[in-house]
Design a protein around this motif. Structure first.
Motif, mmCIF file in Angstrom:
data_model
loop_
_atom_site.group_PDB
_atom_site.id
_atom_site.type_symbol
_atom_site.label_atom_id
_atom_site.label_comp_id
_atom_site.label_asym_id
_atom_site.label_seq_id
_atom_site.Cartn_x
_atom_site.Cartn_y
_atom_site.Cartn_z
ATOM 1 N N ILE A 1 83.647 -4.825 99.838
ATOM 2 C CA ILE A 1 83.133 -4.232 98.613
ATOM 3 C C ILE A 1 84.014 -3.058 98.213
ATOM 4 C CG2 ILE A 1 81.539 -2.710 99.856
ATOM 5 C CD1 ILE A 1 79.472 -3.226 97.607
ATOM 6 N N GLY A 2 84.182 -2.874 96.911
ATOM 7 C CA GLY A 2 84.924 -1.732 96.389
ATOM 8 C C GLY A 2 84.298 -1.261 95.085
ATOM 9 N N ILE A 3 84.063 0.034 94.982
ATOM 10 C CA ILE A 3 83.444 0.621 93.796
ATOM 11 C C ILE A 3 84.425 1.615 93.181
ATOM 12 C CG2 ILE A 3 81.453 1.901 92.892
ATOM 13 C CD1 ILE A 3 80.801 -0.834 94.280
ATOM 14 N N HIS A 4 84.622 1.527 91.879
ATOM 15 C CA HIS A 4 85.510 2.452 91.158
ATOM 16 C C HIS A 4 85.151 3.887 91.529
ATOM 17 C CE1 HIS A 4 87.418 4.619 87.901
ATOM 18 N NE2 HIS A 4 88.058 3.506 87.549
ATOM 19 N N ASP A 5 86.163 4.713 91.770
ATOM 20 C CA ASP A 5 85.934 6.104 92.182
ATOM 21 C C ASP A 5 84.984 6.842 91.244
ATOM 22 O OD1 ASP A 5 87.786 5.522 94.152
ATOM 23 O OD2 ASP A 5 89.238 7.061 93.556
ATOM 24 N N ASP A 6 85.093 6.604 89.942
ATOM 25 C CA ASP A 6 84.240 7.305 88.971
ATOM 26 C C ASP A 6 82.767 6.901 89.062
ATOM 27 O OD1 ASP A 6 86.528 8.530 88.006
ATOM 28 O OD2 ASP A 6 86.657 7.292 86.195
ATOM 29 N N PHE A 7 82.478 5.783 89.729
ATOM 30 C CA PHE A 7 81.112 5.273 89.792
ATOM 31 C C PHE A 7 80.543 5.292 91.206
ATOM 32 C CE2 PHE A 7 82.884 3.705 85.889
ATOM 33 C CZ PHE A 7 81.835 3.814 85.001
ATOM 34 N N ALA A 8 81.287 5.838 92.152
ATOM 35 C CA ALA A 8 80.797 5.924 93.527
ATOM 36 C C ALA A 8 79.550 6.800 93.570
ATOM 37 C CB ALA A 8 81.885 6.498 94.427
ATOM 38 N N GLY A 9 78.565 6.369 94.331
ATOM 39 C CA GLY A 9 77.334 7.132 94.481
ATOM 40 C C GLY A 9 76.347 6.981 93.345
ATOM 41 N N LYS A 10 76.580 6.027 92.452
ATOM 42 C CA LYS A 10 75.694 5.846 91.292
ATOM 43 C C LYS A 10 74.865 4.559 91.378
ATOM 44 C CE LYS A 10 78.805 8.375 88.195
ATOM 45 N NZ LYS A 10 78.096 9.629 88.166
ATOM 46 N N ALA B 1 92.195 -5.714 86.521
ATOM 47 C CA ALA B 1 91.137 -4.714 86.626
ATOM 48 C C ALA B 1 90.751 -4.482 88.088
ATOM 49 C CB ALA B 1 89.924 -5.149 85.815
ATOM 50 N N ILE B 2 90.694 -5.549 88.874
ATOM 51 C CA ILE B 2 90.371 -5.409 90.299
ATOM 52 C C ILE B 2 91.472 -4.627 91.003
ATOM 53 C CG2 ILE B 2 90.066 -6.656 92.472
ATOM 54 C CD1 ILE B 2 88.747 -8.911 90.776
ATOM 55 N N THR B 3 92.722 -4.928 90.680
ATOM 56 C CA THR B 3 93.845 -4.211 91.290
ATOM 57 C C THR B 3 93.764 -2.722 90.988
ATOM 58 O OG1 THR B 3 95.244 -6.172 91.126
ATOM 59 C CG2 THR B 3 96.372 -4.065 91.425
ATOM 60 N N GLU B 4 93.446 -2.393 89.751
ATOM 61 C CA GLU B 4 93.331 -0.980 89.379
ATOM 62 C C GLU B 4 92.266 -0.283 90.226
ATOM 63 O OE1 GLU B 4 91.916 1.729 85.648
ATOM 64 O OE2 GLU B 4 93.104 -0.047 85.185
ATOM 65 N N ILE B 5 91.129 -0.919 90.397
ATOM 66 C CA ILE B 5 90.056 -0.332 91.203
ATOM 67 C C ILE B 5 90.495 -0.193 92.661
ATOM 68 C CG2 ILE B 5 87.752 -0.755 92.168
ATOM 69 C CD1 ILE B 5 87.029 -2.008 89.440
ATOM 70 N N MET B 6 91.050 -1.254 93.212
ATOM 71 C CA MET B 6 91.396 -1.248 94.624
ATOM 72 C C MET B 6 92.537 -0.287 94.958
ATOM 73 S SD MET B 6 89.015 -3.101 95.731
ATOM 74 C CE MET B 6 89.438 -3.311 97.445
ATOM 75 N N ASN B 7 93.331 0.088 93.961
ATOM 76 C CA ASN B 7 94.416 1.049 94.182
ATOM 77 C C ASN B 7 93.978 2.500 94.002
ATOM 78 O OD1 ASN B 7 96.523 -0.655 94.967
ATOM 79 N ND2 ASN B 7 97.069 -1.125 92.852
ATOM 80 N N LEU B 8 92.737 2.736 93.604
ATOM 81 C CA LEU B 8 92.253 4.113 93.451
ATOM 82 C C LEU B 8 92.172 4.788 94.817
ATOM 83 C CD1 LEU B 8 89.427 3.531 90.820
ATOM 84 C CD2 LEU B 8 91.576 4.767 90.464
ATOM 85 N N PRO B 9 92.429 6.086 94.876
ATOM 86 C CA PRO B 9 92.460 6.779 96.171
ATOM 87 C C PRO B 9 91.171 6.666 96.982
ATOM 88 C CG PRO B 9 93.151 8.257 94.391
ATOM 89 C CD PRO B 9 92.724 6.975 93.757
ATOM 90 N N GLY B 10 90.030 6.816 96.335
ATOM 91 C CA GLY B 10 88.762 6.748 97.064
ATOM 92 C C GLY B 10 88.476 5.364 97.609
#
Length: 178
Positions: free
Chosen positions: A99-108, A31-40
């Motif tokens: 720190i890394g935040i899933h692209d879909d949750f950035a700014g929330k 799950a962490i890998t998936e988040i960290m590989n997101l473009p944002g």
């Protein structure tokens, strides 16, 4: 079983008060890998594209007992991760932040939840007086988050990293307790 990380969820009723912050476990590597590989996320970190789950697993396994690594979980889904990595020797009072935040949750508000938990642990449980980080100069959301928590600019790291075919600068920031 928690929902798959890439499962479409209805974010319309997202409330950051529903976030659970917990310690990172080895079985969180995928799950962490998936988040960290997101473009944002990748754009704002030093992470290379296409990192493997195995590399993330090794990173988790190599954590020092003095490191504090946490996850933000919402409805069983990991939506962010963060860590304080304590220094050694004469810098034992200091830690670096990632720190890394899933692209879909950035700014929330997920970053605020994670950073608040880490600062509480640093100040009240680990006697960490200095938290330092580097942040790309074009990461305005990250800079705003860090300033909100008392981080101050200490300098500019010119041509700090190669990203998207060009060298980019970063700020060095730190928060001192007391």
């Amino acid at each position: 079983m928690p929902p798959a990380q890439n499962q479409n969820l209805d974010y319309a009723d997202f409330d950051r008060s529903d976030i659970t912050v917990r310690a990172t476990r080895l079985d969180d590597a995928a799950a962490i890998t998936e988040i960290m590989n997101l473009p944002g996320v990748r754009h704002g970190t030093l992470r290379q594209p296409f990192q493997s789950v195995e590399k993330t697993r090794k990173f988790i396994e190599s954590a020092s007992p003095n490191d504090i690594t946490v996850l933000a979980e919402w409805r069983g889904r990991i939506i962010g991760n963060a860590g304080l990595h304590r220094k050694v020797g004469r810098q034992l009072h200091a830690a670096s932040l990632g720190i890394g935040i899933h692209d879909d949750f950035a700014g929330k508000g997920v970053g605020s939840v994670l950073l608040s938990a880490l600062i509480d642990a640093a100040d009240n449980w680990h006697d960490i007086r200095r938290i330092e980080l580097s942040v790309f100069t074009d990461n305005t959301a990250g800079i705003h988050l860090y300033e909100k928590f008392g981080f101050q600019h200490e300098g500019i790291l010119r041509q700090y990293a190669f990203r998207n075919g060009e060298y980019v600068d970063a700020y060095m920031m730190a928060r001192l307790r007391g």
